[in-house]
Design an enzyme around this catalytic site. Structure first.
Site, PDB file in Angstrom:
ATOM      1  N   ASP A 124      23.008 -51.113   2.742  1.00 32.65           N
ATOM      2  CA  ASP A 124      22.789 -49.656   2.764  1.00 32.65           C
ATOM      3  C   ASP A 124      24.148 -48.979   2.636  1.00 32.65           C
ATOM      4  O   ASP A 124      25.052 -49.223   3.446  1.00 32.65           O
ATOM      5  CB  ASP A 124      22.110 -49.266   4.075  1.00 32.65           C
ATOM      6  CG  ASP A 124      21.499 -47.871   4.032  1.00 32.65           C
ATOM      7  OD1 ASP A 124      21.864 -47.080   3.148  1.00 32.65           O
ATOM      8  OD2 ASP A 124      20.655 -47.574   4.903  1.00 32.65           O
ATOM      9  N   ASP A 143      22.962 -41.524  -0.410  1.00 35.06           N
ATOM     10  CA  ASP A 143      22.573 -42.619   0.483  1.00 35.06           C
ATOM     11  C   ASP A 143      21.615 -43.507  -0.303  1.00 35.06           C
ATOM     12  O   ASP A 143      20.593 -43.037  -0.812  1.00 35.06           O
ATOM     13  CB  ASP A 143      21.892 -42.000   1.719  1.00 35.06           C
ATOM     14  CG  ASP A 143      21.584 -43.006   2.809  1.00 35.06           C
ATOM     15  OD1 ASP A 143      21.812 -44.209   2.607  1.00 35.06           O
ATOM     16  OD2 ASP A 143      21.100 -42.568   3.881  1.00 35.06           O
ATOM     17  N   HIS A 178      15.124 -38.948   5.348  1.00 40.24           N
ATOM     18  CA  HIS A 178      15.729 -37.840   6.096  1.00 40.24           C
ATOM     19  C   HIS A 178      16.401 -36.848   5.160  1.00 40.24           C
ATOM     20  O   HIS A 178      16.979 -37.221   4.130  1.00 40.24           O
ATOM     21  CB  HIS A 178      16.751 -38.372   7.106  1.00 40.24           C
ATOM     22  CG  HIS A 178      17.708 -39.376   6.543  1.00 40.24           C
ATOM     23  ND1 HIS A 178      18.962 -39.046   6.060  1.00 40.24           N
ATOM     24  CD2 HIS A 178      17.586 -40.715   6.354  1.00 40.24           C
ATOM     25  CE1 HIS A 178      19.569 -40.135   5.619  1.00 40.24           C
ATOM     26  NE2 HIS A 178      18.761 -41.170   5.779  1.00 40.24           N
ATOM     27  N   HIS A 237      21.676 -36.758   8.827  1.00 37.10           N
ATOM     28  CA  HIS A 237      20.290 -36.522   9.257  1.00 37.10           C
ATOM     29  C   HIS A 237      20.180 -35.053   9.624  1.00 37.10           C
ATOM     30  O   HIS A 237      20.555 -34.634  10.719  1.00 37.10           O
ATOM     31  CB  HIS A 237      19.934 -37.414  10.440  1.00 37.10           C
ATOM     32  CG  HIS A 237      19.845 -38.870  10.080  1.00 37.10           C
ATOM     33  ND1 HIS A 237      18.644 -39.514   9.859  1.00 37.10           N
ATOM     34  CD2 HIS A 237      20.811 -39.797   9.868  1.00 37.10           C
ATOM     35  CE1 HIS A 237      18.874 -40.777   9.541  1.00 37.10           C
ATOM     36  NE2 HIS A 237      20.183 -40.979   9.548  1.00 37.10           N
ATOM     37  N   GLU A 289      13.587 -43.682   2.073  1.00 40.25           N
ATOM     38  CA  GLU A 289      13.882 -45.102   2.313  1.00 40.25           C
ATOM     39  C   GLU A 289      12.714 -45.845   2.953  1.00 40.25           C
ATOM     40  O   GLU A 289      12.635 -45.956   4.171  1.00 40.25           O
ATOM     41  CB  GLU A 289      15.160 -45.267   3.142  1.00 40.25           C
ATOM     42  CG  GLU A 289      15.251 -44.449   4.409  1.00 40.25           C
ATOM     43  CD  GLU A 289      16.551 -44.709   5.154  1.00 40.25           C
ATOM     44  OE1 GLU A 289      17.117 -45.803   5.042  1.00 40.25           O
ATOM     45  OE2 GLU A 289      16.995 -43.794   5.852  1.00 40.25           O
ATOM     46  N   GLU A 297      16.060 -47.594  -1.238  1.00 39.50           N
ATOM     47  CA  GLU A 297      16.416 -46.207  -0.916  1.00 39.50           C
ATOM     48  C   GLU A 297      17.110 -45.525  -2.083  1.00 39.50           C
ATOM     49  O   GLU A 297      17.937 -46.120  -2.766  1.00 39.50           O
ATOM     50  CB  GLU A 297      17.347 -46.169   0.303  1.00 39.50           C
ATOM     51  CG  GLU A 297      17.722 -44.770   0.741  1.00 39.50           C
ATOM     52  CD  GLU A 297      18.586 -44.763   1.997  1.00 39.50           C
ATOM     53  OE1 GLU A 297      18.686 -43.707   2.648  1.00 39.50           O
ATOM     54  OE2 GLU A 297      19.168 -45.819   2.327  1.00 39.50           O
TER      55      GLU A 297
END
Length: 297
Positions: A83, A94, A154, A162, A188, A282
Site C-alpha cells: 500500500d 493512495d 476514505h 482520512h 480499497e 486500491e
C-alpha cells in the site's frame, strides 16, 4: 486546476511505484529493503510519501511498516499487500496491489481487483456511498470471496489522509451520503475467503505514527516534536524515518518520551480476526458528474 494537476502528478508517481513493487516481492526478500526502495523511488520521481509504505502479509490486512531494526522477510506461499501513498504539495494519491505467491489464493486477488473495478464503474456525482459498497460486495461474492466489513475507502483532502466521509466495502444502510463533484476518495476493497470472519481487529504496534498534540517536553524530545510537525504536516510517518534523523539511544529515548507524553499516536496493525489471508486492491479517484477520474491508474 492546480489542485487537480497536483493530484494527477501524485497519482502518476504512485502508479509507477506500485507497478515496480510487484517485481520486488519474492520469497526471502527483506521487508525493510522493499519499503525503503519504494519510498526512495517516490522521492526520485518528485513526490513525498503520504504515509510509510505498508507491507502486509497474509492475515495482516493493513498498517504495517518495518521498524529500523526489522529482520523479517517475505515468506513462501504468502499473500503480500503493498500500500503506497504519495503526496505532491499535500495532494494525496493512495494505491495498493496484492502479490500472490500461492496459486490457491489467486481468487482473492481477482476478487479484490474485480470489486475495485465495479466500484469505479459505479462512482459518479449523486451516487450514494452505500451503492458503491453494494457493488463491491456483489463482485466479491460472485468470485467466491467476501469483503472485510469494518474496513472502508476514505475521502482524502490536502494533507489529510482520512477526511471524514467513507465508502463502505459492503452494502450499508449507514453510509447513505451522496458523492459530490470534486471529492477525492481512496477506494480499497479487501477480500477474504467466504468462511473467514471478514472483520479486522487491532494487533501489535505497526511502527506507524501520527502527530496528536503538543505537550510540555524538553531537550531532544522537544526538537524531535518540532521536526515531526514541520516535516510531516499531520500525515502518518514511520518511526525509522525519525530515528535516522535522531539516531542512537538518545533518539530512541526522545521518541519514547513523545509517545509516553501523548504527543504521538501509534497505529496498531489491523489483523483479520479469524487469521484468514487478505487481498487488497486500491485506487484514488476524483468524482465527476458522469463518473470519476482514476488518478492512480
Amino acid at each position: 486546476m492546480e489542485e487537480v494537476e497536483a493530484l494527477r502528478r501524485a497519482g502518476a508517481i504512485a502508479s509507477q511505484v506500485r507497478d515496480r513493487a510487484v517485481d520486488l516481492v519474492k520469497p526471502g526478500v527483506s521487508l525493510l529493503d522493499i519499503c525503503e526502495e519504494l519510498e526512495r523511488w517516490i522521492g526520485e520521481l518528485g513526490g513525498k510519501p503520504a504515509f510509510p509504505c505498508n507491507i502486509d502479509v497474509d492475515h495482516v490486512a493493513a498498517h504495517y511498516t518495518p521498524s529500523i531494526t526489522e529482520r523479517g522477510i517475505i515468506p513462501e506461499d504468502s499473500l503480500v499487500k503493498i500500500d503506497i501513498g504519495v503526496h505532491v504539495d499535500g495532494y494525496i494519491a493512495d494505491t495498493a496491489v496484492t502479490i500472490c505467491l500461492n496459486p490457491e489464493l489467486e481468487y482473492l486477488v481477482e476478487a479484490a481487483r474485480e470489486a475495485l473495478e465495479e466500484a469505479i464503474a459505479t462512482i459518479r456525482a449523486g451516487v450514494r456511498a452505500s451503492e458503491v459498497g453494494a457493488a463491491i460486495e456483489g463482485a466479491m461474492k460472485r468470485l467466491g470471496a467476501k469483503p472485510i466489513r469494518n474496513l472502508t475507502g476514505h475521502k482524502v483532502s490536502r494533507y489529510v489522509l482520512h477526511a471524514g466521509r467513507v465508502i463502505p466495502n459492503v452494502s450499508s444502510l449507514l453510509e447513505r451520503h451522496r458523492l459530490e463533484v470534486g471529492e477525492v476518495y481512496a477506494v480499497e476493497p479487501f477480500s477474504v475467503p467466504r468462511d473467514a470472519d471478514g472483520v479486522v481487529v487491532d494487533g501489535p504496534p505497526s511502527n506507524i505514527y501520527i502527530y496528536r498534540k503538543k505537550r510540555s517536553v524538553g531537550g531532544l524530545a522537544k526538537r524531535m516534536l518540532k521536526y515531526i510537525q514541520a516535516e510531516y504536516r499531520g500525515l502518518p510517518f514511520a518511526s525509522r524515518w525519525v530515528l535516522r534523523i535522531f539516531p542512537g539511544s538518545e533518539g530512541l529515548e526522545a521518541f519514547e518520551e513523545l509517545l509516553s507524553a501523548g504527543c504521538l499516536y501509534s497505529y496498531p496493525q489491523l489483523l483479520e480476526r479469524s487469521g484468514a489471508p487478505v487481498a487488497q486492491a486500491e485506487h484514488t479517484v476524483i468524482v465527476t458528474r458522469e463518473g470519476c477520474e482514476v488518478t492512480t491508474a
